[in-house]
Write a protein that holds these residues in place. Sequence first.
Motif, PDB file in Angstrom:
ATOM      1  N   PRO A   9       0.848  -1.192   0.000  1.00  0.00           N
ATOM      2  CA  PRO A   9       0.000   0.000   0.000  1.00  0.00           C
ATOM      3  C   PRO A   9       0.887   1.245   0.000  1.00  0.00           C
ATOM      4  O   PRO A   9       1.740   1.413   0.877  1.00  0.00           O
ATOM      5  CB  PRO A   9      -0.785  -0.117   1.320  1.00  0.00           C
ATOM      6  CG  PRO A   9      -0.681  -1.554   1.711  1.00  0.00           C
ATOM      7  CD  PRO A   9       0.639  -2.031   1.199  1.00  0.00           C
ATOM      8  N   GLY A  10       0.733   2.094  -0.990  1.00  0.00           N
ATOM      9  CA  GLY A  10       1.567   3.283  -1.082  1.00  0.00           C
ATOM     10  C   GLY A  10       2.704   3.167  -2.079  1.00  0.00           C
ATOM     11  O   GLY A  10       3.370   4.163  -2.370  1.00  0.00           O
ATOM     12  N   SER A  11       2.949   1.977  -2.630  1.00  0.00           N
ATOM     13  CA  SER A  11       3.938   1.856  -3.705  1.00  0.00           C
ATOM     14  C   SER A  11       3.478   2.704  -4.883  1.00  0.00           C
ATOM     15  O   SER A  11       2.290   2.704  -5.230  1.00  0.00           O
ATOM     16  CB  SER A  11       4.079   0.404  -4.167  1.00  0.00           C
ATOM     17  OG  SER A  11       4.609  -0.414  -3.152  1.00  0.00           O
ATOM     18  N   ASN A  12       4.395   3.438  -5.500  1.00  0.00           N
ATOM     19  CA  ASN A  12       3.998   4.201  -6.689  1.00  0.00           C
ATOM     20  C   ASN A  12       4.978   4.060  -7.847  1.00  0.00           C
ATOM     21  O   ASN A  12       4.839   4.744  -8.852  1.00  0.00           O
ATOM     22  CB  ASN A  12       3.756   5.684  -6.354  1.00  0.00           C
ATOM     23  CG  ASN A  12       5.017   6.420  -5.941  1.00  0.00           C
ATOM     24  OD1 ASN A  12       6.124   5.886  -5.978  1.00  0.00           O
ATOM     25  ND2 ASN A  12       4.852   7.667  -5.520  1.00  0.00           N
ATOM     26  N   CYS A  13       5.951   3.172  -7.698  1.00  0.00           N
ATOM     27  CA  CYS A  13       6.890   2.912  -8.794  1.00  0.00           C
ATOM     28  C   CYS A  13       6.864   1.450  -9.202  1.00  0.00           C
ATOM     29  O   CYS A  13       7.770   0.985  -9.892  1.00  0.00           O
ATOM     30  CB  CYS A  13       8.305   3.317  -8.392  1.00  0.00           C
ATOM     31  SG  CYS A  13       8.490   5.067  -8.021  1.00  0.00           S
ATOM     32  N   ASP A  14       5.849   0.723  -8.750  1.00  0.00           N
ATOM     33  CA  ASP A  14       5.775  -0.701  -9.040  1.00  0.00           C
ATOM     34  C   ASP A  14       5.603  -0.965 -10.533  1.00  0.00           C
ATOM     35  O   ASP A  14       6.280  -1.826 -11.102  1.00  0.00           O
ATOM     36  CB  ASP A  14       4.662  -1.373  -8.230  1.00  0.00           C
ATOM     37  CG  ASP A  14       3.375  -0.575  -8.187  1.00  0.00           C
ATOM     38  OD1 ASP A  14       3.432   0.666  -8.203  1.00  0.00           O
ATOM     39  OD2 ASP A  14       2.294  -1.191  -8.133  1.00  0.00           O
ATOM     40  N   ARG A  15       4.714  -0.187 -11.175  1.00  0.00           N
ATOM     41  CA  ARG A  15       4.521  -0.394 -12.603  1.00  0.00           C
ATOM     42  C   ARG A  15       5.746   0.070 -13.392  1.00  0.00           C
ATOM     43  O   ARG A  15       6.105  -0.544 -14.396  1.00  0.00           O
ATOM     44  CB  ARG A  15       3.256   0.324 -13.098  1.00  0.00           C
ATOM     45  CG  ARG A  15       2.952   0.006 -14.551  1.00  0.00           C
ATOM     46  CD  ARG A  15       1.627   0.592 -15.014  1.00  0.00           C
ATOM     47  NE  ARG A  15       1.382   0.260 -16.409  1.00  0.00           N
ATOM     48  CZ  ARG A  15       1.868   0.951 -17.443  1.00  0.00           C
ATOM     49  NH1 ARG A  15       2.639   2.024 -17.223  1.00  0.00           N
ATOM     50  NH2 ARG A  15       1.613   0.579 -18.686  1.00  0.00           N
ATOM     51  N   GLY A  51       8.303   4.392  -3.601  1.00  0.00           N
ATOM     52  CA  GLY A  51       6.993   4.873  -3.189  1.00  0.00           C
ATOM     53  C   GLY A  51       6.996   5.221  -1.717  1.00  0.00           C
ATOM     54  O   GLY A  51       8.032   5.537  -1.139  1.00  0.00           O
ATOM     55  N   PHE A  52       5.852   5.107  -1.125  1.00  0.00           N
ATOM     56  CA  PHE A  52       5.681   5.498   0.276  1.00  0.00           C
ATOM     57  C   PHE A  52       4.867   4.415   0.977  1.00  0.00           C
ATOM     58  O   PHE A  52       3.713   4.629   1.352  1.00  0.00           O
ATOM     59  CB  PHE A  52       4.985   6.864   0.368  1.00  0.00           C
ATOM     60  CG  PHE A  52       5.702   7.925  -0.424  1.00  0.00           C
ATOM     61  CD1 PHE A  52       6.735   8.644   0.139  1.00  0.00           C
ATOM     62  CD2 PHE A  52       5.363   8.168  -1.746  1.00  0.00           C
ATOM     63  CE1 PHE A  52       7.417   9.615  -0.592  1.00  0.00           C
ATOM     64  CE2 PHE A  52       6.028   9.139  -2.491  1.00  0.00           C
ATOM     65  CZ  PHE A  52       7.065   9.865  -1.907  1.00  0.00           C
ATOM     66  N   SER A  53       5.446   3.235   1.100  1.00  0.00           N
ATOM     67  CA  SER A  53       4.715   2.105   1.664  1.00  0.00           C
ATOM     68  C   SER A  53       4.142   2.480   3.037  1.00  0.00           C
ATOM     69  O   SER A  53       4.839   3.023   3.891  1.00  0.00           O
ATOM     70  CB  SER A  53       5.622   0.879   1.777  1.00  0.00           C
ATOM     71  OG  SER A  53       6.751   1.132   2.586  1.00  0.00           O
ATOM     72  N   PHE A  54       2.858   2.206   3.179  1.00  0.00           N
ATOM     73  CA  PHE A  54       2.134   2.496   4.419  1.00  0.00           C
ATOM     74  C   PHE A  54       2.269   3.961   4.835  1.00  0.00           C
ATOM     75  O   PHE A  54       2.234   4.293   6.025  1.00  0.00           O
ATOM     76  CB  PHE A  54       2.599   1.571   5.545  1.00  0.00           C
ATOM     77  CG  PHE A  54       2.273   0.123   5.291  1.00  0.00           C
ATOM     78  CD1 PHE A  54       1.034  -0.404   5.640  1.00  0.00           C
ATOM     79  CD2 PHE A  54       3.188  -0.716   4.665  1.00  0.00           C
ATOM     80  CE1 PHE A  54       0.721  -1.728   5.393  1.00  0.00           C
ATOM     81  CE2 PHE A  54       2.881  -2.045   4.410  1.00  0.00           C
ATOM     82  CZ  PHE A  54       1.649  -2.550   4.773  1.00  0.00           C
ATOM     83  N   GLY A  55       2.409   4.835   3.840  1.00  0.00           N
ATOM     84  CA  GLY A  55       2.474   6.262   4.115  1.00  0.00           C
ATOM     85  C   GLY A  55       3.686   6.689   4.918  1.00  0.00           C
ATOM     86  O   GLY A  55       3.699   7.771   5.504  1.00  0.00           O
ATOM     87  N   ASP A  56       4.744   5.843   4.920  1.00  0.00           N
ATOM     88  CA  ASP A  56       5.957   6.133   5.696  1.00  0.00           C
ATOM     89  C   ASP A  56       5.674   6.290   7.190  1.00  0.00           C
ATOM     90  O   ASP A  56       6.442   6.940   7.914  1.00  0.00           O
ATOM     91  CB  ASP A  56       6.668   7.398   5.180  1.00  0.00           C
ATOM     92  CG  ASP A  56       7.404   7.162   3.874  1.00  0.00           C
ATOM     93  OD1 ASP A  56       7.595   5.986   3.515  1.00  0.00           O
ATOM     94  OD2 ASP A  56       7.787   8.149   3.229  1.00  0.00           O
ATOM     95  N   VAL A  86      14.769  -0.257  -4.655  1.00  0.00           N
ATOM     96  CA  VAL A  86      14.984   1.115  -5.126  1.00  0.00           C
ATOM     97  C   VAL A  86      14.206   2.085  -4.244  1.00  0.00           C
ATOM     98  O   VAL A  86      12.997   1.902  -4.036  1.00  0.00           O
ATOM     99  CB  VAL A  86      14.554   1.267  -6.595  1.00  0.00           C
ATOM    100  CG1 VAL A  86      14.588   2.727  -7.018  1.00  0.00           C
ATOM    101  CG2 VAL A  86      15.440   0.429  -7.500  1.00  0.00           C
ATOM    102  N   CYS A  87      14.880   3.092  -3.738  1.00  0.00           N
ATOM    103  CA  CYS A  87      14.279   4.156  -2.934  1.00  0.00           C
ATOM    104  C   CYS A  87      13.582   3.547  -1.710  1.00  0.00           C
ATOM    105  O   CYS A  87      14.242   3.073  -0.798  1.00  0.00           O
ATOM    106  CB  CYS A  87      13.358   5.008  -3.799  1.00  0.00           C
ATOM    107  SG  CYS A  87      12.955   6.616  -3.074  1.00  0.00           S
ATOM    108  N   ASN A  88      12.259   3.538  -1.667  1.00  0.00           N
ATOM    109  CA  ASN A  88      11.574   2.909  -0.544  1.00  0.00           C
ATOM    110  C   ASN A  88      11.961   1.438  -0.409  1.00  0.00           C
ATOM    111  O   ASN A  88      12.051   0.901   0.701  1.00  0.00           O
ATOM    112  CB  ASN A  88      10.062   3.045  -0.716  1.00  0.00           C
ATOM    113  CG  ASN A  88       9.260   2.578   0.481  1.00  0.00           C
ATOM    114  OD1 ASN A  88       8.294   1.841   0.342  1.00  0.00           O
ATOM    115  ND2 ASN A  88       9.634   3.010   1.676  1.00  0.00           N
TER     116      ASN A  88
END
Length: 224
Positions: A9-15, A51-56, A86-88
């Motif tokens: 939840p909160g991943s935004n670079c998965d795709r 991304g921002f898994s679990f809203g950080d 990568v990143c998160n």
Amino acid sequence: MRAAVIVFPGSNCDRDMQVALQAVASAPVEMVWHKETALPRGLDLVALPGGFSFGDHLRCGAIAGKSPIMRAVSDFAHAGGHVLGVCNGFQILTETGLLPGALLRNGNLKFLCKPVALSVKTSASPFTSAWNAGDVATIPIAHHDGAYVADPDTLAELEGEDRVAFTYAQGAPNGAVHDIAGVLSANRRVLGMMPHPERAVDPAHGGTDGAPLFRSLADALVSA
């Protein structure tokens, strides 16, 4: 080469990661939800995206590191599997102990989002073999907590064992110790890095300097 991308939840670079692996490494990619308890069979690579898994919440990567799938990812890594964070994803790898050190808030206390010059410190890994040590690649960053830190003994070990994969070529914009942008595990099969190579594989996105990482993986894992 078969790969899986873990989705929190909160991943935004998965795709983005999926597309890069498919386009550059010609890899079949399965997307795996964090609540799964097992990885697909026959994988060569597991990728933990940005991304921002679990809203950080609590601490970047801390809750994701306790997700059910991470036990399987840890087992996969300890069995010799290849893992890219990568990143998160890098933050999650340090939270789970698969990589040493930690990622702290940027030194200027601001979110950074811009292309940066990376110096490739080693070509002796399945993630960096398509480069030569000393090459410079321009790859974007996008993070608020990306300052890599580690104690002096860990830093000496990383540098002595040629396990610093990347440094910021013009000085760390986030305050990372020794300008470190990415590190490798002791067996060199786990890489964590703050910059986003998956965002630098298409000329339409401003450049392809991240593509050698995915070509390296394809060469290493197809021939393994």
